[in-house]
Each structure stands twice: as C-alpha cells, then as structure tokens.
Design an enzyme around this catalytic site. Structure first.
Site, PDB file in Angstrom:
ATOM      1  CB  SER A  37       1.100 -13.302  10.207  1.00 19.19           C
ATOM      2  OG  SER A  37       2.250 -12.276  10.251  1.00 19.19           O
ATOM      3  N   GLY A  57       3.151  -8.642   8.918  1.00 16.21           N
ATOM      4  CA  GLY A  57       4.399  -8.960   8.463  1.00 16.21           C
ATOM      5  C   GLY A  57       5.412  -9.589   9.336  1.00 16.21           C
ATOM      6  CD  GLU A  74      -4.671  -5.439   8.505  1.00 17.63           C
ATOM      7  OE1 GLU A  74      -4.653  -6.178   7.662  1.00 17.63           O
ATOM      8  OE2 GLU A  74      -3.920  -4.309   7.911  1.00 17.63           O
ATOM      9  CD  GLU A 101       2.013  -2.053   5.487  1.00 22.18           C
ATOM     10  OE1 GLU A 101       1.552  -1.737   4.411  1.00 22.18           O
ATOM     11  OE2 GLU A 101       2.150  -2.988   6.205  1.00 22.18           O
ATOM     12  CG  HIS A 111      -2.696  -1.039   5.878  1.00 25.76           C
ATOM     13  ND1 HIS A 111      -1.447  -0.832   6.643  1.00 25.76           N
ATOM     14  CD2 HIS A 111      -3.177  -2.158   5.727  1.00 25.76           C
ATOM     15  CE1 HIS A 111      -0.960  -2.327   6.495  1.00 25.76           C
ATOM     16  NE2 HIS A 111      -1.846  -2.988   6.072  1.00 25.76           N
ATOM     17  CG  ASN A 134      -3.311  -4.511   1.572  1.00 26.48           C
ATOM     18  OD1 ASN A 134      -2.519  -3.853   0.418  1.00 26.48           O
ATOM     19  ND2 ASN A 134      -2.706  -4.009   2.784  1.00 26.48           N
ATOM     20  CE  LYS A 156       0.474  -5.299   3.607  1.00 25.28           C
ATOM     21  NZ  LYS A 156       1.297  -5.309   4.891  1.00 25.28           N
TER      22      LYS A 156
HETATM   23  P1  13P Z   1       0.697  -9.712   6.165  1.00 27.79           P
HETATM   24  O1  13P Z   1      -0.503 -10.743   5.951  1.00 27.79           O
HETATM   25  O2  13P Z   1       1.508  -9.801   5.271  1.00 27.79           O
HETATM   26  O3  13P Z   1       1.000  -9.804   7.532  1.00 27.79           O
HETATM   27  O4  13P Z   1      -0.042  -8.075   6.230  1.00 27.79           O
HETATM   28  C1  13P Z   1      -1.257  -8.134   6.676  1.00 27.79           C
HETATM   29  C2  13P Z   1      -1.844  -6.787   6.323  1.00 27.79           C
HETATM   30  O5  13P Z   1      -1.246  -5.609   6.547  1.00 27.79           O
HETATM   31  C3  13P Z   1      -3.090  -6.687   5.463  1.00 27.79           C
HETATM   32  O6  13P Z   1      -3.418  -5.576   5.238  1.00 27.79           O
END
Ligand code: 13P
Length: 253
Positions: free
Chosen positions: A216, A176, A170, A100, A98, A12, A14
């Site tokens: 992560s 992150g 997640e 976010e 997601h 992803n 983002k």
């Molecule tokens: P990170 O791997 O940067 O923690 O992000 C995970 C994520 O949100 C994947 O969709």
C-alpha cells in the site's frame, strides 16, 4: 551513509493490463519520468516484456523485471518461463518469493532457493520478497519469521552472489489492503534485515544492500517511508498501474 545504496522503485503490475494497455502505461511512465538517480524497474506480466523492453531501451535508470521464473534452464514445464528466456527479452531483474506466489502457487523456501540460483546463474538480479502475515505480527514473531525466510531461501549464497540481490519487505497484511506499515514498523524490520545480513555476510555487504518496502505505498505516504534510514525504495503494486501515481512515488526521495 545510506546515500551509497541504490535507491529503487519497482512497479509490480501483477496480473493487470492487456497488451495495448501495457504499452500505453509504459509510454506514459516514460514520458513523465525526467532524469532521476532512482533506479526504476517495471515488472509487467510476461506478455509485455518484449514490447516494453523496446520502449525503455537505452533509458538510463529504467529497467525491466519479470514477476517470476522457473528454476530449470529449459524442459517439459508447460506454462513456465526460464531465467535465460527472460534475459533474452531484455529483463535484468526478477521478483521472487512474492507472498501471492507463496500463497496461491505453494512456493516455499526450498523452491525459492532454486529459483534464486537460476536467476543469478543467468544474470538476473532477484528482488526477493519476504514478510509476515497478520497473526505473526500480532504475536510479535515477525522478525523471526522473516529471518527464517532469508535463511531458507538466500543464506546458502556466497557473499558475491548475495550482493546481486535486492530484498523487498512486504508485510502481507499491508498488501492491497490500504493498510500501510507505519514508517517506524518498516524501519524496524529493515534495520533487522540489514543486521541479519551483516551477521551472515559482513557489514560491507549489508551496508550496500537495497531493502525496499512494499504494501500500500501511495503518492501520499511514499515520502515518509522513503525517509527512513534503512528504507531504500519501494515495490509498488496498485499505484504502479497509474503513471501519474507511480512517477510521483519515484520522485518521493
Ligand atoms: P500494493 O501496493 O497494491 O499493496 O501491492 C504491494 C505488492 O504486493 C507489490 O509487490
């Protein structure tokens, strides 16, 4: 038994990478990926989809996903992109729900249920994200939290529709932050999700469901996470932006 399930590593991206940078990253990944049984899915921002679909064209086990779609077929929804539009540029997957999108764009289970329906109607396989915030984990309510997310957004589906989905667990506190769930925490939740699916759709559907862990995941912890019996791969954020790291994670099974 778990060998029968599709192993998946999805990246992803983002909101990262200009057009040129995105092409370079995709080309770099393709060059480093030797044949693998793992399904690799690249989920870049919309602007990259067409050019990356040309780059990964015909490579087996390498597919394209979007990070979101609208629930309507078409219409006056300025700034939005529909599932059929995504199909038309070669997408076969879409990330939905997601954390976010839930946090910054107010997406809730009722909206996500409609997006899941739209995706399935147009032949996109949803990678449905679920996961709890830190305070919910600290209150030991994380399993109930995820159960409510699945019930609200997915459990209206028929079994044959549900069988097209992939679920990504997640935990929000791990995204992150560099703070990964322990393999035991991931396994506990993945096994609980599989049980919820078994209770609703039966053992066969549950057994075949790929459940990815996200939060992560890095080259140095992927192996241990992917070794858990109910962890069928990963949804990778930050580490998917470096071809070397991403491909190392893909090879961690
Ligand atoms: P990170 O791997 O940067 O923690 O992000 C995970 C994520 O949100 C994947 O969709």
């Amino acid at each position: 038994m778990s060998e029968e399930r599709l192993k998946i590593v999805a990246g992803n991206w983002k909101m990262h990478k200009t057009y040129r940078e995105g092409r370079e990253l995709a080309l770099d990944i393709v060059e480093r990926l030797t044949t693998t049984q793992t399904m690799v899915i690249l989920c870049p921002p919309f602007i990259h989809l067409k050019s990356i679909s040309t780059i990964i064209n015909d490579i087996t086990h390498l597919e394209l996903g979007a990070q979101n779609c609208h629930f309507a077929e078409q219409g006056a929804y300025t700034g939005e992109v529909s599932a059929s539009m995504l199909r038309s540029v070669g997408c076969t997957w879409v990330i939905l729900g997601h954390s976010e999108r839930r946090e910054y764009f107010g997406e809730d289970e009722a909206l996500l249920a409609k997006k899941v329906d739209a995706a399935l109607t147009h032949g996109l396989r949803p990678i449905f994200c679920c996961g709890e915030p830190l305070e919910v984990r600290e209150a030991a309510q994380h399993i109930e939290w995820v159960q409510r997310q699945l019930e609200g957004a997915l459990f209206h589906l028929e079994a044959d529709e549900f069988a097209r989905l992939v679920i990504a667990y997640e935990p929000i506190w791990a995204i992150g932050t560099g703070k990964t769930a322990t393999p035991q925490q991931a396994q506990e939740m993945h096994a609980a999700i599989r049980q919820m699916v078994a209770d609703k759709y039966g053992a066969q559907v549950a057994h075949k469901l790929s459940i990815l862990y996200g939060g992560s995941v890095k080259p140095n912890n992927a192996k241990e996470l992917f070794a858990q019996p109910d962890v069928d791969g990963g949804l990778i954020g930050g580490a998917s932006l470096r071809a070397e790291d991403f491909v190392t994670i893909v090879k961690s099974f």
